[in-house]
Design an enzyme around this catalytic site. Structure first.
Site, PDB file in Angstrom:
ATOM      1  N   LYS A 116      18.118  -7.220  41.516  1.00 23.87           N
ATOM      2  CA  LYS A 116      16.900  -6.468  41.203  1.00 23.87           C
ATOM      3  C   LYS A 116      17.147  -4.967  41.295  1.00 23.87           C
ATOM      4  CE  LYS A 116      13.191  -9.701  41.791  1.00 23.87           C
ATOM      5  NZ  LYS A 116      12.017 -10.116  42.542  1.00 23.87           N
ATOM      6  N   LYS A 198      19.979 -17.620  34.550  1.00 22.43           N
ATOM      7  CA  LYS A 198      18.816 -18.502  34.765  1.00 22.43           C
ATOM      8  C   LYS A 198      17.635 -18.081  33.891  1.00 22.43           C
ATOM      9  CE  LYS A 198      16.153 -16.392  38.336  1.00 22.43           C
ATOM     10  NZ  LYS A 198      15.422 -16.267  39.508  1.00 22.43           N
ATOM     11  N   LYS A 201      11.136 -15.213  34.338  1.00 26.80           N
ATOM     12  CA  LYS A 201       9.858 -14.654  33.867  1.00 26.80           C
ATOM     13  C   LYS A 201      10.061 -13.277  33.273  1.00 26.80           C
ATOM     14  CE  LYS A 201       7.326 -16.186  37.953  1.00 26.80           C
ATOM     15  NZ  LYS A 201       7.835 -15.677  39.235  1.00 26.80           N
TER      16      LYS A 201
HETATM   17  P1  TYM Z   1       9.790 -17.020  41.723  1.00 27.75           P
HETATM   18  O1  TYM Z   1       8.405 -16.531  41.504  1.00 27.75           O
HETATM   19  O2  TYM Z   1      10.895 -16.290  41.058  1.00 27.75           O
HETATM   20  O3  TYM Z   1       9.895 -18.544  41.272  1.00 27.75           O
HETATM   21  C1  TYM Z   1       8.979 -19.542  41.701  1.00 27.75           C
HETATM   22  C2  TYM Z   1       9.732 -20.844  41.915  1.00 27.75           C
HETATM   23  O4  TYM Z   1      10.373 -21.259  40.697  1.00 27.75           O
HETATM   24  C3  TYM Z   1      11.762 -21.491  40.926  1.00 27.75           C
HETATM   25  N1  TYM Z   1      12.511 -21.080  39.725  1.00 27.75           N
HETATM   26  C4  TYM Z   1      13.350 -21.862  39.037  1.00 27.75           C
HETATM   27  N2  TYM Z   1      13.741 -23.135  39.220  1.00 27.75           N
HETATM   28  C5  TYM Z   1      14.619 -23.656  38.326  1.00 27.75           C
HETATM   29  N3  TYM Z   1      15.117 -22.950  37.277  1.00 27.75           N
HETATM   30  C6  TYM Z   1      14.760 -21.677  37.057  1.00 27.75           C
HETATM   31  N4  TYM Z   1      15.250 -21.004  36.015  1.00 27.75           N
HETATM   32  C7  TYM Z   1      13.834 -21.066  37.963  1.00 27.75           C
HETATM   33  N5  TYM Z   1      13.272 -19.840  38.050  1.00 27.75           N
HETATM   34  C8  TYM Z   1      12.473 -19.852  39.137  1.00 27.75           C
HETATM   35  C9  TYM Z   1      12.105 -20.609  42.130  1.00 27.75           C
HETATM   36  O5  TYM Z   1      13.265 -21.081  42.797  1.00 27.75           O
HETATM   37  C10 TYM Z   1      10.850 -20.734  42.958  1.00 27.75           C
HETATM   38  O6  TYM Z   1      10.873 -21.910  43.734  1.00 27.75           O
HETATM   39  N6  TYM Z   1      10.858 -15.273  46.283  1.00 27.75           N
HETATM   40  C11 TYM Z   1      10.194 -16.343  45.561  1.00 27.75           C
HETATM   41  C12 TYM Z   1       8.712 -16.457  45.856  1.00 27.75           C
HETATM   42  C13 TYM Z   1       8.378 -16.658  47.301  1.00 27.75           C
HETATM   43  C14 TYM Z   1       8.531 -17.887  48.010  1.00 27.75           C
HETATM   44  C15 TYM Z   1       8.052 -17.596  49.316  1.00 27.75           C
HETATM   45  C16 TYM Z   1       8.999 -19.150  47.677  1.00 27.75           C
HETATM   46  C17 TYM Z   1       7.869 -15.733  48.148  1.00 27.75           C
HETATM   47  N7  TYM Z   1       7.674 -16.294  49.348  1.00 27.75           N
HETATM   48  C18 TYM Z   1       8.068 -18.577  50.316  1.00 27.75           C
HETATM   49  C19 TYM Z   1       8.997 -20.129  48.668  1.00 27.75           C
HETATM   50  C20 TYM Z   1       8.541 -19.839  49.951  1.00 27.75           C
HETATM   51  C21 TYM Z   1      10.332 -16.061  44.073  1.00 27.75           C
HETATM   52  O7  TYM Z   1      10.543 -14.945  43.669  1.00 27.75           O
HETATM   53  O8  TYM Z   1      10.081 -17.154  43.285  1.00 27.75           O
END
Ligand code: TYM
Length: 333
Positions: A116, A198, A201
């Protein structure tokens, strides 16, 4: 409310852009499967998104849309606690205390921070750096047993466990040390345009990402343009990363095994495979789209869901915070 034996699940997604098929396959699909047997908390982690500059009006709309997308994915607000992170102030309070139990050396190693800060060179702020301590607070506040996430969150989860163990050692048993729950298939869905990256978003190349909100036409077009190779054989192999990714998507969305997908397309070319995969995705997302529109026309209900969710979350979070404040030596209020 959780009974004493019910395990606690916590997970969340950052409200930026819109939910992707990667988010759905890697995380939300599995969240839904857990709601029967566990007390689940699913948050829209809006404070995390502030590590990148947001336009306030658009951000409010994105946050609301994410909540509706959670509901449209089928998460039941009667069974799950669904809420905005910023509505539970204990998250930031605990994050500060955990920041004081997290080493810079640990934060320096986080690959998401490195990525990032490469992408936002003009805004490498302290929030981006200490993001994993806030993530640890999200999880530890609720005495979470299991965190269902995609592969990319594994490093943050490991750090969360380290912080919890360090805190427990310094102050006595306070936090449950959580496990991650990463799916065997679909933990890392790749970009349709660059299968070594990957699906994300925030990818600038929109053709690489399928959004749950995409129209049928757009899904069909994106699938047709998906990068494959010249083999023209539907084979699940590291040598064919583009097609391997598409097989994974097919398998998880249609809920059939990888072998079954491969057998089904034996002797057929990429054209037929991609077209039928687009149809499988469109079919799977049809109820999502209908539910999304229904909730959108019922904003009073949506508001009740997140207000009630935050109330329930605050109650649990405050229980943990009372203990934490006392353990670190803060005077009772
Ligand atoms: P975020 O918002 O990027 O993604 C949300 C969830 O989707 C999963 N994910 C994926 N899984 C498979 N393939 C992909 N291409 C892919 N892109 C995203 C992520 O692994 C995630 O489970 N830091 C976290 C958000 C967060 C969080 C937490 C998660 C903040 N606090 C506490 C769990 C527990 C994030 O940016 O996820």
């Amino acid at each position: 409310m959780a009974n004493n034996h019910q395990k606690i699940i916590f997970s969340g997604a950052q409200p930026t852009g819109s939910l992707t098929l990667g988010n759905y396959i890697g995380a939300i699909q599995n969240w839904k499967a857990l709601e029967q047997d566990y007390q689940c908390l699913y948050s829209i982690v809006d404070l995390h998104s502030l590590t990148v500059r947001q336009n306030p009006k658009e951000f409010r709309e994105t946050c609301t849309s994410f909540l509706i997308q959670y509901l449209a994915c089928g998460l039941d607000p009667e069974k799950n606690i669904i809420f905005f992170q910023s509505h539970v102030p204990q998250h930031t309070e605990l994050a500060w205390i955990l920041n004081c139990h997290t080493y810079m050396g640990e934060l320096n190693r986080m690959t998401q921070f490195k990525e990032k800060s490469q992408r936002h060179k003009d805004n490498i702020n302290a929030g981006l750096y200490t993001y994993p301590a806030l993530q640890a607070a999200d999880i530890l506040l609720y005495q979470t047993n299991t965190v269902p996430v995609g592969e990319d969150q594994k490093q943050h989860l490991e750090l969360c466990r380290d912080i919890a163990m360090r805190f427990n050692q310094a102050h006595g048993e306070t936090f449950v040390v959580p496990e991650h729950h990463i799916p065997k298939v679909g933990a890392r869905i790749m970009s349709l345009q660059e299968p070594d990256k990957k699906m994300s978003k925030s990818d600038e190349n929109l053709n690489g990402t399928i959004f749950l909100m995409d129209s049928e036409d757009v899904i069909l077009k994106k699938m047709k343009r998906a990068v494959t190779d010249s083999e023209n054989r539907v084979v699940y192999s590291d040598e064919q990363p583009g097609i391997k990714n598409l097989i994974t998507i097919y398998s998880t969305v249609a809920n059939i095994s990888i072998d079954e997908v491969v057998a089904r397309y034996d002797g057929k070319g990429y054209g037929a495979f991609k077209k039928e995969l687009a149809e499988v995705i469109i079919e799977a997302l049809r109820p999502f789209k209908e539910k999304y529109d229904n909730y959108k026309n019922n904003m009073d209900y949506v508001e009740t869901v997140y207000k009630r969710g935050a109330e329930r979350a605050r109650e649990i979070a405050e229980g943990t915070m009372k203990d934490v404040r006392s353990k670190v030596g803060l005077l009772p209020r």
